[in-house]
Design a protein around this motif. Structure first.
Motif, short mmCIF file in Angstrom:
data_model
loop_
_atom_site.label_atom_id
_atom_site.label_comp_id
_atom_site.label_asym_id
_atom_site.label_seq_id
_atom_site.Cartn_x
_atom_site.Cartn_y
_atom_site.Cartn_z
N GLU A 9 32.37 85.75 16.91
CA GLU A 9 32.97 85.12 17.97
C GLU A 9 33.81 83.75 17.19
O GLU A 9 34.84 83.44 17.56
CB GLU A 9 32.18 84.82 19.12
N LYS A 10 33.10 83.28 16.47
CA LYS A 10 33.71 81.91 15.60
C LYS A 10 34.81 82.41 14.91
O LYS A 10 35.96 81.57 15.10
CB LYS A 10 32.43 81.38 14.60
N TYR A 11 34.92 83.72 14.19
CA TYR A 11 35.95 83.84 13.35
C TYR A 11 37.27 84.49 14.21
O TYR A 11 38.25 84.05 14.12
CB TYR A 11 35.69 84.86 12.39
N PHE A 12 37.00 85.23 15.41
CA PHE A 12 37.73 85.43 16.33
C PHE A 12 38.68 84.37 17.04
O PHE A 12 39.83 84.34 17.21
CB PHE A 12 37.29 86.27 17.50
N THR A 13 37.83 83.15 17.50
CA THR A 13 38.31 82.09 18.04
C THR A 13 39.21 81.48 17.21
O THR A 13 40.39 80.84 17.26
CB THR A 13 37.30 81.11 18.43
N GLU A 14 38.82 81.27 15.98
CA GLU A 14 39.59 80.51 14.69
C GLU A 14 41.03 81.35 14.63
O GLU A 14 41.99 80.63 14.55
CB GLU A 14 38.85 80.28 13.57
N GLY A 15 40.70 82.54 14.40
CA GLY A 15 41.97 83.02 13.75
C GLY A 15 42.77 83.30 15.12
O GLY A 15 44.00 83.27 14.71
N PHE A 16 42.59 83.32 16.34
CA PHE A 16 43.43 83.56 17.40
C PHE A 16 44.06 82.01 17.70
O PHE A 16 45.42 82.42 17.94
CB PHE A 16 42.48 83.80 18.66
N GLY A 17 43.51 81.08 17.48
CA GLY A 17 44.28 79.92 17.40
C GLY A 17 45.29 79.51 16.30
O GLY A 17 46.22 78.93 16.39
N GLN A 18 45.05 80.26 15.24
CA GLN A 18 46.03 80.02 14.12
C GLN A 18 47.11 81.24 13.97
O GLN A 18 48.07 81.12 13.46
CB GLN A 18 45.09 79.99 12.75
#
Length: 520
Positions: free
Chosen positions: A276-285
């Protein structure tokens, strides 16, 4: 009831997500260093100071390049200026690469046909100049254009030609780029074995060239490939290496995609919190044009929230992801979303909806498998056609080789016959001359003998004793060779003496010489 309400309000939710995405994009744009704008301003200042020469052509090309991210109309405008100036100067190289920048701008505008036409025009110029390096780069660009139009067979043909040209001149970057492009097509056609072989070969080249960005891209591609092959441990390893290299470099053009890829591997390994942490960061970038990556991240975030006890927010994301894919032909992504929708409805204890999405999942799965079979047959057919083509070429080469051998043999036979005929003629002539040689020219000249005292009285330069000997032998009908043997001198010496004799007596030939000398 709650889920039905969410479905009815889906359009509102989609609008909210879209606004959220644009806010993220805007935030990212504001705080990113405006390197492109800085370069544009610098180059525009340079134009004012530059002469109308090849340097200005390259400035136009560079402006077109930087405007690709800023303003596509400006990119077209400056590439057109570069093309016109190149033509005025007869600067073919500059014309080629301004045409290339124009084609990129047309491609970014989704004007694929003009883009392909422009690239072919540049390719023809490069080919006329025997510029293999430019030909290889342009062939790859043509392949990319065709790939974006889902014309995978033609794209693959261009990539293979680019690979051949790059290998021909040892252009390592071009080899690696062509391999990566081919790997993408093999991966999309789910020929994972061939894709893996190609990606690994490309990675070796990138490591040898110490190309950090290239290594990151290769690791990213390998991570995706292992993910599609359900080898999630290996996928996580490749994405982790790509991420570490990106952090070392400070910036990577596809850092957001790497994070989403790592999130996929972590999710499938059941590390939900970290995923979830990586999906959230990737989605925002992610950049605005990475729609499908956003959909994938949104779907995974949705199922994680449903599984983590937050079904309302999770279903919002899943429903949005599903709707955004409604008119898409991305079957694998649609299958992924259908699967996660089915799982979510199972968790929410809604078996009817779950079955509905499992059916959709199975239909998509069958479509993908059928498509894969079709591609496999197409690939086998292409290999068969290539083998047949090679066979025809070999037969033609063999026929040409036989024809050349036959011509060579005939030429040798004719040459030998000519030599034998010539030799026979000279042997016959020599025999005839010997048989018909007058033993004494006195018979021809009424039996008169030469009075050298009288002759010398009438000549400005007297005949020497050696010349007398030669004249007497000439009178008897001897050849130069025979005279040389009798006098023990070289044939060239005899010729020299004869030349002097003819000069002194003004005789035209041997018969005329004897005739003149006898009549003094």
């Amino acid at each position: 009831m709650e889920i039905d309400r969410l479905s009815r309000n889906n359009k509102i939710q989609k609008t909210i997500i879209t606004i959220f995405i644009f806010i993220l994009i805007g935030f990212d744009t504001v705080f990113q260093p405006a390197l492109g704008q800085d370069e544009i301003q610098r180059l525009r200042r340079e134009i004012n100071q530059s002469k109308k020469d090849t340097n200005r052509v390259w400035i136009y090309r560079d402006l077109a390049y930087y405007y690709l991210e800023e303003n596509l109309d400006s990119a077209l405008y400056f590439s057109e200026l570069g093309i016109q100036l190149s033509k005025e100067l007869g600067f073919i190289k500059g014309e080629i690469w301004n045409l290339y920048q124009m084609a990129l701008a047309e491609e970014f505008m989704d004007r694929f046909e003009p883009s392909i036409s422009t690239l072919k025009q540049a390719f023809d110029l490069a080919e006329a100049q025997h510029d293999t390096l430019s030909m290889a780069k342009l062939q790859n660009a043509l392949g990319v254009n065709l790939y974006y139009q889902s014309n995978f067979s033609e794209a693959m043909s261009n990539y293979q030609e680019a690979l051949f040209l790059s290998e021909k001149i040892g252009y390592q970057e071009g080899i690696s780029y062509s391999l990566n492009n081919l790997g993408v097509i093999y991966r999309k056609r789910r020929n994972f074995k061939k894709a893996l072989e190609i990606y690994e070969r490309s990675l070796v080249i990138k490591i040898q060239e110490n190309d950090t960005v290239g290594i990151i891209n290769s690791r990213y591609n390998l991570g995706l490939l292992y993910s599609y092959s359900n080898k999630f441990e290996k996928s996580l390893e490749e994405f982790s290496q790509a991420e570490r290299l990106s952090e070392t470099k400070g910036k990577s053009p596809n850092m957001a995609e790497i994070k989403i890829g790592r999130g996929m591997a972590l999710y499938n390994l059941e590390h939900l919190d970290e995923a979830e942490k990586y999906f959230t960061e990737g989605f925002g970038q992610l950049k605005a044009d990475k729609i499908y990556e956003k959909i994938a991240a949104m779907a995974y975030l949705g199922i994680i929230e449903v599984r983590s006890g937050n079904p309302e927010e999770g279903m919002k994301k899943l429903l949005n992801a599903n709707e955004m894919l409604e008119n898409s032909e991305r079957l694998e992504l649609k299958r992924l979303v259908s699967r996660e929708m089915a799982r979510a409805y199972e968790i929410l204890n809604q078996p009817v909806r779950a079955v509905e999405y499992w059916k959709s999942y199975n239909i998509l799965n069958d479509s993908i498998n059928n498509e894969q079979k079709h591609w496999a047959i197409e690939e086998m057919q292409a290999k068969y056609e290539a083998l047949e083509k090679d066979k025809r070429i070999q037969m033609q080469e063999l026929a040409l080789s036989k024809e050349k051998l036959k011509k060579k043999r005939n030429t040798i036979i004719l040459s030998l016959l000519f030599i034998l005929t010539l030799a026979s003629f000279f042997i016959y002539l020599n025999r005839w001359r010997k048989n018909n040689k007058p033993k004494d020219l006195i018979q021809i000249l009424n039996g008169k003998s030469i009075d050298f005292e009288k002759v010398n009285q009438n000549l400005l330069s007297p005949i020497t004793n050696r010349e007398k000997e030669i004249i007497e032998l000439v009178e008897k009908g001897f050849t130069n060779h025979e005279i040389a043997e009798k006098l023990f001198v070289s044939e060239n010496t005899v010729k020299t003496h004869l030349k002097n004799i003819f000069s002194k007596t003004e005789a035209l030939n041997r018969t005329d010489l004897v005739h003149r000398l006898k009549n003094y």
